[in-house]
Design a protein around this motif. Structure first.
Motif, mmCIF file in Angstrom:
data_model
loop_
_atom_site.group_PDB
_atom_site.id
_atom_site.type_symbol
_atom_site.label_atom_id
_atom_site.label_comp_id
_atom_site.label_asym_id
_atom_site.label_seq_id
_atom_site.Cartn_x
_atom_site.Cartn_y
_atom_site.Cartn_z
ATOM 1 N N ASP A 105 1.753 3.821 13.650
ATOM 2 C CA ASP A 105 0.512 4.441 14.143
ATOM 3 C C ASP A 105 -0.633 3.441 14.180
ATOM 4 O O ASP A 105 -1.428 3.423 15.120
ATOM 5 N N MET A 106 -0.731 2.617 13.125
ATOM 6 C CA MET A 106 -1.830 1.655 13.087
ATOM 7 C C MET A 106 -1.704 0.662 14.237
ATOM 8 O O MET A 106 -2.676 0.380 14.932
ATOM 9 N N ARG B 228 -12.986 -1.399 3.056
ATOM 10 C CA ARG B 228 -11.953 -2.230 3.667
ATOM 11 C C ARG B 228 -10.761 -1.412 4.137
ATOM 12 O O ARG B 228 -10.245 -1.621 5.213
ATOM 13 N N ILE B 229 -10.295 -0.516 3.304
ATOM 14 C CA ILE B 229 -9.051 0.161 3.653
ATOM 15 C C ILE B 229 -9.316 1.471 4.375
ATOM 16 O O ILE B 229 -8.780 1.725 5.442
ATOM 17 N N ILE C 161 2.575 2.408 2.513
ATOM 18 C CA ILE C 161 2.428 3.108 3.790
ATOM 19 C C ILE C 161 3.815 3.310 4.411
ATOM 20 O O ILE C 161 4.606 2.382 4.497
ATOM 21 N N LEU D 10 -6.464 8.156 11.289
ATOM 22 C CA LEU D 10 -5.444 8.612 10.348
ATOM 23 C C LEU D 10 -6.046 9.372 9.167
ATOM 24 O O LEU D 10 -5.359 10.078 8.463
ATOM 25 N N LEU E 14 0.820 -1.210 0.000
ATOM 26 C CA LEU E 14 0.000 0.000 0.000
ATOM 27 C C LEU E 14 0.852 1.258 0.000
ATOM 28 O O LEU E 14 0.332 2.367 -0.097
ATOM 29 N N THR F 31 -7.434 -6.440 10.021
ATOM 30 C CA THR F 31 -6.963 -5.694 11.192
ATOM 31 C C THR F 31 -7.256 -6.428 12.501
ATOM 32 O O THR F 31 -6.486 -6.329 13.451
ATOM 33 N N ALA G 186 -10.453 1.157 8.070
ATOM 34 C CA ALA G 186 -9.411 0.828 9.033
ATOM 35 C C ALA G 186 -8.617 2.084 9.401
ATOM 36 O O ALA G 186 -8.349 2.346 10.578
ATOM 37 N N PHE G 187 -8.304 2.883 8.394
ATOM 38 C CA PHE G 187 -7.550 4.117 8.641
ATOM 39 C C PHE G 187 -8.365 5.094 9.464
ATOM 40 O O PHE G 187 -7.846 5.800 10.313
ATOM 41 N N ARG H 36 -10.795 4.394 11.566
ATOM 42 C CA ARG H 36 -10.890 3.995 12.967
ATOM 43 C C ARG H 36 -9.639 4.396 13.720
ATOM 44 O O ARG H 36 -9.667 4.731 14.885
ATOM 45 N N ALA H 37 -8.518 4.349 13.002
ATOM 46 C CA ALA H 37 -7.257 4.697 13.644
ATOM 47 C C ALA H 37 -7.070 6.210 13.723
ATOM 48 O O ALA H 37 -6.079 6.688 14.254
ATOM 49 N N PHE I 78 -3.638 -2.862 7.503
ATOM 50 C CA PHE I 78 -4.340 -1.712 6.940
ATOM 51 C C PHE I 78 -5.743 -1.974 6.416
ATOM 52 O O PHE I 78 -6.421 -1.042 6.014
ATOM 53 N N ALA I 79 -6.169 -3.232 6.336
ATOM 54 C CA ALA I 79 -7.479 -3.458 5.717
ATOM 55 C C ALA I 79 -8.372 -4.328 6.598
ATOM 56 O O ALA I 79 -7.942 -5.355 7.119
ATOM 57 N N PHE J 56 -2.609 2.197 17.428
ATOM 58 C CA PHE J 56 -4.048 2.337 17.560
ATOM 59 C C PHE J 56 -4.692 1.005 17.976
ATOM 60 O O PHE J 56 -5.569 0.966 18.838
#
Ligand code: SF4
Ligand code: SF4
Lengths: 548, 166
Positions: A228-229, B146-147, A221, B156, A219, A271, B150-151, B153-154, A266-267, A232
């Motif tokens: 960070d993920m 999907r992507i 990232i 970001l 991705l 997660t 997730a971001f 929720r975080a 990330f997905a 979290f």
């Protein structure tokens, strides 16, 4: 079934009836909904791949290099010399037809060119024409090519290759039924590799490859966002369990390096599987002082290079070893991924090995030697967890998953590419009481693909994906109707995404879970508070009314 | 004999011919496979087609209920909605039934029956449109769900509302 399929009849019928549109008549209709978008030039440039340019599969002109036929011819020649399997697979097919009705794309789309035998013939016909004596002689007689099943390489043939090699998920189901063990997946791999010589990749593969090459994951990232993920997730897990499971990154001298597909980070719903790993590692740290590190550099277990060319696969794979070496860990633990395991099990050792700076993997908690990982030095997490469970090293509360009525989808690569069949089932059955198998001709070695593997999990080809998913969905629906199955377990990141979509269309009542999400729910962390929700923040069974 | 009785009496024959006519909408090599393999997991298209035709046929013997009719049609239509069919080809198999029944029954089935078949075709078209809509919806929302979720929720990226997903 297949024995009734008189393949000569079948192929004769296909070959020699131009009126009904013989497959040898090469006009291919490229249909929206089936094909994936072309690779962006920037993504090819990152890897210095050939012929980067804007092009559109629906245009007549694909902007090929002038000498493209020569490039393909030489490309085939080189690969025939280099890969013995390729040469054998080109020669030995007797057109028995046993594979014809075994491909999920054929079964779902109804397009005869998705029969594995015909998919392979796309390339084999050119091979016959260019590289066999009979083919060469016959090609000089008018109409002779067809007699020998050969045909010259033309733009139309090339378009057919592109269209149909990107309608194969390299799942190998067909090979299970072939009396000669011909693996059409390998023919697709070669076909795609040849197409890449002309810059004919799809973007859903090329861009992740380019990202991975530059930032370490598909991705693209950056390391801080990766961290960070996970930070979290740490907060979420603390809220649910009361325990701080903070992971460690890039720690030199850790016991084990953990690498998982970035989809887990990330997905959704991967997660939650990722949170399961984090809970497990915290547990092992507290109970047994096992030191596991994550890496923000090797932040991708998947390898879309595998869907591009051997060379690209090798380049992306190398970073796993480089990072393991840099950190000085004992061995590598790998997460729930599909094709990553085929790369590791079948290619890694010869490609980038031997990794003799790593130790032969032994579970430090149980003493189990992972014999099958002796040379790759990389262990599959379900094998690791199954071993811990078997030795009674994990304290589990199954009741937390009692609302899950499970079945298990064998992902093609772990199942057929490395024979990992029982460990995930063992894990599931130890963390959950309700488990029902799908029918036997749809699981284990005979498992049906999700229809989105090998880089085909794009959005624009959704009809292809849903059609290819039908045989899998059909079996899921069966256990849903019969046993009330509401959860499809899987150990592959592509599957977690692809099966979720598949269910949305075909069996909306079923949700997709990674195995370690279930493990994370069941595992009792030292010092945890009374849990009220699962990792998805849904009330645990029996806690549904607590809010009211 | 009343029409329902003669339909019932010829149930197998009618459904067999209807099935044959339906799978003829596929290329001949494919139709052979769909018609031959009996195991429902080895041949999902053939078996779903068979199942739908049987259930629709049984509906025809009763007062038609549009909801039940669509449910009976769902397996076959859901499949045809993701295959290489135009809308009319995807539902066209329904009309074959008129001709088949006319040829099999001794007495002409009459206009009432024809009207019923037309209703089946309309229900098939409805279900086809619903399946297509669901495909478009999935296509539009899949990767964001999907992507992005997730971001989001975080924390970001900014939060998406449901309408932003479209
Ligand atoms: S490898 Fe899988 S997708 Fe490819 S032809 Fe064989 S069965 Fe079909
Ligand atoms: S690939 Fe194997 S199973 Fe398929 S037609 Fe050839 S020999 Fe038969």
């Amino acid at each position: 079934m297949s024995d009734e399929l008189k393949p000569d009849e079948l192929l004769d019928k296909v070959d020699h009836s131009p009126a009904s549109g013989s497959w040898m008549d090469t006009t291919v209709q490229i249909r929206p909904g089936i094909f994936s978008y072309a690779a962006k030039p920037e993504s090819l440039e990152t890897l210095s791949a050939p012929n980067p340019r804007q092009w559109n599969p629906l245009d007549d002109d694909w902007k090929l290099p002038e000498n493209w036929q020569e490039i393909i011819h030489n490309g085939i020649k080189e690969r025939l010399e280099k890969f013995r399997t390729f040469k054998i697979f080109m020669d030995v097919c007797v057109r028995c037809g046993a594979c014809a009705d075994k491909c999920h794309f054929f079964l779902g789309t109804g397009d005869p060119l998705n029969m594995p035998v015909l998919r392979a013939e796309l390339l084999r016909s050119v091979y016959r024409n260019d590289f066999t004596t009979a083919g060469k002689i016959l090609s000089k007689i008018p109409g002779g090519e067809k007699l020998g099943g050969g045909r010259p390489m033309t733009v139309e043939v090339l378009k057919q290759w592109w269209y149909y090699f990107f309608q194969c998920t390299e799942c190998r189901r067909c090979s299970v039924f072939c009396p000669y063990g011909i693996d059409t997946a390998e023919i697709t791999i070669m076909g795609r590799e040849l197409l890449n010589l002309l810059g004919l990749n799809i973007d859903w593969i090329a861009t992740p490859v380019s990202n991975c090459y530059q930032t370490g994951n598909h991705l693209g990232i950056q390391p801080h966002a990766f961290k960070d993920m996970l930070d979290f997730f740490t907060e979420d897990i603390e809220e649910i369990t009361g325990v701080n499971v903070e992971p460690q990154f890039n720690v030199k001298g850790a016991d084990i390096l953990f690498i998982t597909p970035s989809g887990d980070v990330f997905a959704d719903p991967g997660t939650y599987t990722c949170q399961g790993y984090m809970i497990l590692f915290k547990y092992l740290k507290d109970k047994y002082d096992l030191n596991v590190t994550w890496s923000t550099y090797a932040s991708e277990g998947g390898n879309f290079g595998f869907f591009t060319s051997h060379e690209t696969m090798k380049r992306l794979n190398a970073k796993m070893y480089a990072e393991a070496k840099r950190l000085g860990v004992k061995w590598i633990l790998g997460g729930e991924c599909g094709h990553m395991w085929r790369v590791i099990n079948q290619y890694m050792d010869t490609m980038n090995g031997p990794a003799d700076f790593l130790e032969e993997p032994v579970n430090p908690i149980t003493g189990t030697k992972f014999e099958n990982a002796k040379s790759t030095k990389m262990v599959h997490i379900t094998e690791f967890t199954a071993d811990l469970i078997k030795h009674g090293k994990l304290e589990l509360d199954k009741s937390r998953n009692s609302n899950r009525v499970m079945t298990f989808h064998d992902s093609c690569n772990p199942a057929r590419g490395m024979g990992l069949l029982d460990e995930p089932r063992y894990c599931i059955q130890n963390v959950c009481d309700n488990f029902f198998e799908m029918p036997e001709n749809t699981i284990r070695e005979q498992t049906f693909c999700c229809g989105s593997g090998a880089g085909l999990n794009a959005g624009e080809n959704i009809e292809l994906r849903m059609a290819g998913a039908l045989p899998r969905a059909n079996a899921v629906k069966y256990v849903h109707d019969k046993f009330g199955v509401n959860t499809l377990g899987t150990i592959c990141a592509i599957d977690r995404a692809a099966l979720s979509t598949l269910c949305e269309y075909w069996v909306p009542e079923v949700e997709v879970y990674g195995v370690h999400e279930l493990v994370g729910n069941a595992l009792i962390l030292p010092g945890e508070k009374k849990r009220e929700t699962d990792l998805r923040m849904e009330p645990l069974p029996g806690m549904e009314d607590d809010d009211e | 004999m009343n029409i329902n009785k003669s339909l019932e009496k010829n149930r197998k024959k009618i459904i067999d011919q209807w099935f044959e006519a339906t799978i003829k909408s596929y290329p001949p090599e494919t139709a052979r496979v769909l018609g031959r393999i009996k195991n429902r997991f080895d041949n999902p298209v053939g078996s779903a087609t068979q199942e739908s035709l049987e259930n629709v046929f049984d509906q025809l013997l009763k007062d038609l209920d549009p909801g039940k009719l669509e449910d009976a049609l769902d397996p076959v239509i859901r499949i045809r909605a993701v295959q290489k069919f135009t809308a009319s080809d995807a539902v066209g198999f329904v009309f074959e039934l008129k001709e088949i029944v006319k040829n099999i029954l001794e007495n002409a089935p009459g206009e009432d029956f024809d009207r019923k078949v037309d209703q089946v075709a309309l229900a098939a078209f409805n279900r086809f449109m619903k399946c297509r809509e669901s495909i478009f919806l999935i296509k539009a929302t899949e990767s964001k769900k999907r992507i992005h979720r997730a971001f989001e929720r975080a924390g970001l990226v900014t939060e998406l509302k449901d309408e932003d997903l479209l």
